[in-house]
Write a protein that holds these residues in place. Structure first.
Motif, short mmCIF file in Angstrom:
data_model
loop_
_atom_site.label_atom_id
_atom_site.label_comp_id
_atom_site.label_asym_id
_atom_site.label_seq_id
_atom_site.Cartn_x
_atom_site.Cartn_y
_atom_site.Cartn_z
N LEU A 1 0.83 -1.20 0.00
CA LEU A 1 0.00 0.00 0.00
C LEU A 1 0.87 1.26 0.00
N GLY A 2 2.01 1.20 0.68
CA GLY A 2 2.91 2.35 0.75
C GLY A 2 3.59 2.66 -0.56
N ILE B 1 2.05 6.53 4.87
CA ILE B 1 1.86 5.08 4.88
C ILE B 1 3.21 4.37 4.77
N TYR B 2 4.05 4.82 3.86
CA TYR B 2 5.31 4.12 3.64
C TYR B 2 6.20 4.13 4.89
N ARG B 3 6.20 5.22 5.65
CA ARG B 3 7.07 5.29 6.82
C ARG B 3 6.77 4.19 7.83
N LEU B 4 5.57 3.64 7.81
CA LEU B 4 5.19 2.57 8.74
C LEU B 4 5.89 1.25 8.40
N LEU C 1 12.52 5.37 -1.55
CA LEU C 1 12.22 3.94 -1.64
C LEU C 1 10.74 3.66 -1.89
N SER C 2 9.88 4.62 -1.60
CA SER C 2 8.49 4.46 -2.03
C SER C 2 8.40 4.65 -3.54
N THR C 3 9.08 5.66 -4.06
CA THR C 3 9.16 5.83 -5.52
C THR C 3 9.74 4.58 -6.17
#
Length: 274
Positions: A29-30, A178-181, A208-210
């Motif tokens: 999801l992130g 979201i990604y930081r979780l 790293l989300s990209t």
């Protein structure tokens, strides 16, 4: 500021992680999963783990600050990331890794340094290596460390022809939250005051989300049965949550080259995947 040899001798602790199906879904999801035919990435029934999730496993976190290596962590940016997978990642496992700094490319006084760290992700239950993750940080405030002025390796050259595939990838305005979780708690991605101190108008999306968004695009272009063994790229400009990525992909046999733009600026460059 640390000295050159201090960084090469820096000792990391071992990082262990028990990750679950819930963590695998949260990671997906992130990085924007859940559109089109991506149910297999976000639903526990027949769940498939994105290869790029390797970057989160046994992750040392914001070690530039938290482990006190002496670097100017406020001025540290993510420069590139490489993963090499030995096998498809399980949807849940107990993993361990002990990172190490494998190279320092000093640009000289006032010009910063590239600090390269690497870790092998081991499945604790089986003893097998699942993946090797290599991260390069551009430490803008840490040039002139006293070591040799070693140039960084030449980046992967993209084909001169037109891309074989183009993909438009939306990012959510909440993508960084979201990604930081998944373990990357660098305040640059959530704290407006910290982002301004680092020279940005607002919090930026994790590189790293990209990276994970591009991993989804590469797998979608290759087909559902593709196994990604290697993914490597440079981060050339920030992405802000809510912006749309324009991905360009070239195929040459088993090799894919890629890059991405946002609103006319290049944000991912010299991408290489197998």
């Amino acid at each position: 500021m640390p000295r050159y040899q201090d960084l090469l001798d820096f000792e990391f602790p071992e990082f262990r992680q028990d990750y679950t199906v819930r963590d695998t879904i949260l990671y997906a999801l992130g990085v924007g999963a859940g559109e089109g035919d991506e149910l297999h990435l976000i639903y526990e029934k027949d769940l498939v783990t994105l290869p790029s999730m390797a970057v989160t496993l046994a992750y040392p976190g914001f070690w530039y600050r938290d482990l006190h290596p002496g670097l100017d962590f406020v001025r540290t940016l993510h420069a590139s990331e490489r993963i090499e997978l030995d096998e498809p990642l399980p949807a849940a496992a107990r993993v361990a890794a002990r990172p190490r700094i494998v190279a320092v490319h000093d640009k000289g006084e006032g010009r910063g340094s590239l600090v390269v760290s690497r870790r092998e992700i081991i499945d604790v239950e089986t003893g097998r290596r699942l993946a090797t993750v290599q991260q390069t940080a551009f430490c803008r405030g840490d040039g002139g460390l006293g070591g040799p002025l070693v140039p960084a390796p030449a980046p992967h050259a993209l084909p001169a022809r037109s891309p074989d595939v183009r993909r438009r990838l939306a990012t959510s305005p909440r993508a960084a939250m979201i990604y930081r979780l998944s373990g990357d708690y660098n305040p640059l991605h959530v704290d407006p005051a910290f982002a301004r101190e680092a020279g940005f108008a607002q919090p930026v999306l994790h590189g790293l989300s990209t990276y994970g968004h591009l991993c989804r695009a590469l797998l979608d272009a290759r087909g559902p049965d593709a196994f990604m063994r290697v993914m490597d790229c440079r981060f050339s400009a920030p992405v802000y949550p809510g912006e749309a990525l324009e991905a360009e992909i070239w195929f040459d046999g088993k090799v894919a080259s890629f890059r991405a733009h946002v609103a006319g600026r290049k944000v991912i460059d010299n991408g290489y995947a197998e």
